[in-house]
Design an enzyme around this catalytic site. Structure first.
Site, PDB file in Angstrom:
ATOM      1  N   ASP A   1       0.932  -1.203   0.127  1.00 15.97           N
ATOM      2  CA  ASP A   1       0.066  -0.132  -0.114  1.00 15.97           C
ATOM      3  C   ASP A   1       0.895   1.293  -0.034  1.00 15.97           C
ATOM      4  O   ASP A   1       1.599   1.340   0.784  1.00 15.97           O
ATOM      5  CB  ASP A   1      -0.780   0.059   1.058  1.00 15.97           C
TER       6      ASP A   1
ATOM      7  N   ASP B 270      -5.809   7.231  -5.370  1.00 12.65           N
ATOM      8  CA  ASP B 270      -6.397   8.469  -5.117  1.00 12.65           C
ATOM      9  C   ASP B 270      -7.080   8.760  -3.734  1.00 12.65           C
ATOM     10  O   ASP B 270      -6.718   9.275  -2.988  1.00 12.65           O
ATOM     11  CB  ASP B 270      -7.001   9.038  -6.371  1.00 12.65           C
TER      12      ASP B 270
HETATM   13  N1  AR6 Z   1      -1.377   1.639  -2.888  1.00 15.83           N
HETATM   14  C1  AR6 Z   1      -0.771   1.191  -4.145  1.00 15.83           C
HETATM   15  N2  AR6 Z   1      -1.386   1.077  -5.459  1.00 15.83           N
HETATM   16  C2  AR6 Z   1      -2.813   1.113  -5.260  1.00 15.83           C
HETATM   17  C3  AR6 Z   1      -3.481   1.416  -4.004  1.00 15.83           C
HETATM   18  C4  AR6 Z   1      -2.758   1.591  -3.112  1.00 15.83           C
HETATM   19  N3  AR6 Z   1      -3.189   1.818  -1.677  1.00 15.83           N
HETATM   20  N4  AR6 Z   1      -4.706   1.227  -4.264  1.00 15.83           N
HETATM   21  C5  AR6 Z   1      -4.984   1.011  -5.666  1.00 15.83           C
HETATM   22  N5  AR6 Z   1      -3.731   0.918  -5.959  1.00 15.83           N
HETATM   23  P1  AR6 Z   1      -6.259   3.652  -9.985  1.00 15.83           P
HETATM   24  P2  AR6 Z   1      -5.934   5.144 -12.374  1.00 15.83           P
HETATM   25  C6  AR6 Z   1      -3.430   0.547  -7.506  1.00 15.83           C
HETATM   26  O1  AR6 Z   1      -7.558   3.177 -10.589  1.00 15.83           O
HETATM   27  O2  AR6 Z   1      -5.916   3.822 -13.459  1.00 15.83           O
HETATM   28  C7  AR6 Z   1      -9.235   7.711  -9.644  1.00 15.83           C
HETATM   29  O3  AR6 Z   1     -10.423   7.719  -9.348  1.00 15.83           O
HETATM   30  C8  AR6 Z   1      -4.307  -0.130  -8.479  1.00 15.83           C
HETATM   31  O4  AR6 Z   1      -4.357  -1.580  -8.012  1.00 15.83           O
HETATM   32  O5  AR6 Z   1      -5.967   4.111  -8.583  1.00 15.83           O
HETATM   33  O6  AR6 Z   1      -4.422   5.906 -13.001  1.00 15.83           O
HETATM   34  C9  AR6 Z   1      -8.646   9.055 -10.002  1.00 15.83           C
HETATM   35  O7  AR6 Z   1      -9.350  10.065  -9.244  1.00 15.83           O
HETATM   36  C10 AR6 Z   1      -3.817   0.048  -9.778  1.00 15.83           C
HETATM   37  O8  AR6 Z   1      -3.109  -0.816  -9.972  1.00 15.83           O
HETATM   38  O9  AR6 Z   1      -5.592   4.907 -10.842  1.00 15.83           O
HETATM   39  C11 AR6 Z   1      -8.785   8.793 -11.400  1.00 15.83           C
HETATM   40  O10 AR6 Z   1     -10.132   9.527 -11.849  1.00 15.83           O
HETATM   41  C12 AR6 Z   1      -2.973   1.456  -9.578  1.00 15.83           C
HETATM   42  O11 AR6 Z   1      -3.130   1.849  -8.181  1.00 15.83           O
HETATM   43  C13 AR6 Z   1      -8.670   7.619 -11.915  1.00 15.83           C
HETATM   44  O12 AR6 Z   1      -9.097   6.726 -10.672  1.00 15.83           O
HETATM   45  C14 AR6 Z   1      -3.914   2.645 -10.443  1.00 15.83           C
HETATM   46  O13 AR6 Z   1      -5.153   2.464 -10.256  1.00 15.83           O
HETATM   47  C15 AR6 Z   1      -7.286   7.339 -12.178  1.00 15.83           C
HETATM   48  O14 AR6 Z   1      -7.245   5.849 -12.680  1.00 15.83           O
END
Ligand code: AR6
Length: 181
Positions: free
Chosen positions: A16, A40
């Site tokens: 995380d 996020d």
């Molecule tokens: N630590 C590390 N990685 C994580 C965590 C965490 N705590 N939680 C999720 N991930 P995403 P995007 C991973 O959807 O595709 C949001 O609503 C997850 O498994 O967070 O760039 C924003 O506001 C995945 O591999 O980001 C934008 O609107 C990675 O983080 C949109 O989503 C990215 O997934 C951005 O989408």
């Protein structure tokens, strides 16, 4: 997994990102910097409202896709949060690879500019934005290793991958890219 890139460390860990003790934590944000789900949501939840207050005051117009901006890090164990806006995957012919690359590169430039020794990245665009995981991992790993080779900084970059599958994709990509050096 830990490799040495021209004297700099590049590390992959499963975990995380909000629990990392680093100088800069990268957020996968949207261009309105409005908060959201995924990493996020986790960063704003763990960091507290100070992060949103800071971004709203400093960047009322948000941040363009393919770039990143720096804020304070609230309650997180970091000095900064870099809010990176990756592209939404639309099939790969709308400039997505270049935009993903520049989002990572801008964070690395911000790290150098703010004298960050350690920076942690999530897999930008590989969640809600639908970027195919293997392709996202290739862009991420290549952009970071190229930057470290060229600039010999930041001294430590960590990819913090939330799931086993994400970790596996990044590990494969890193193995291949270290072999072709
Ligand atoms: N630590 C590390 N990685 C994580 C965590 C965490 N705590 N939680 C999720 N991930 P995403 P995007 C991973 O959807 O595709 C949001 O609503 C997850 O498994 O967070 O760039 C924003 O506001 C995945 O591999 O980001 C934008 O609107 C990675 O983080 C949109 O989503 C990215 O997934 C951005 O989408």
């Amino acid at each position: 997994m830990l490799v040495n890139v021209c004297g700099c460390k590049l590390q992959l860990i499963q975990g995380d990102i909000t629990e990392q003790h680093v100088d800069a934590i990268v957020n996968a944000a949207n261009s309105q910097l409005a908060g959201g789900s995924g990493v996020d949501g986790a960063i704003h939840a763990a960091g507290g409202p100070g992060i949103m207050n800071d971004t709203a005051a400093r960047y009322p117009e948000g941040c363009p896709t393919g770039s990143a901006v720096a804020s304070s890090a609230g309650n997180l164990s970091a000095k900064f949060v870099f809010h990176a806006v990756g592209p939404i995957w639309r099939g790969g012919k709308e400039g997505e690879p270049a935009l993903l690359q520049t989002a990572y590169r801008k964070c690395l430039q911000l790290a150098v500019q703010h004298d960050c020794k350690t920076i942690a990245f999530p897999a930008i665009s590989a969640g809600a934005y639908g970027y195919p995981l293997d392709l996202a991992a290739n862009v991420a790993v290549k952009t970071v290793t190229d930057f470290q080779k060229w600039h010999k900084k930041p001294p430590e970059v960590r990819f913090v991958l939330f799931t086993e599958g994400t970790y596996g994709a990044f590990a494969r990509s890193l193995e291949i890219q270290m072999e072709v050096q």
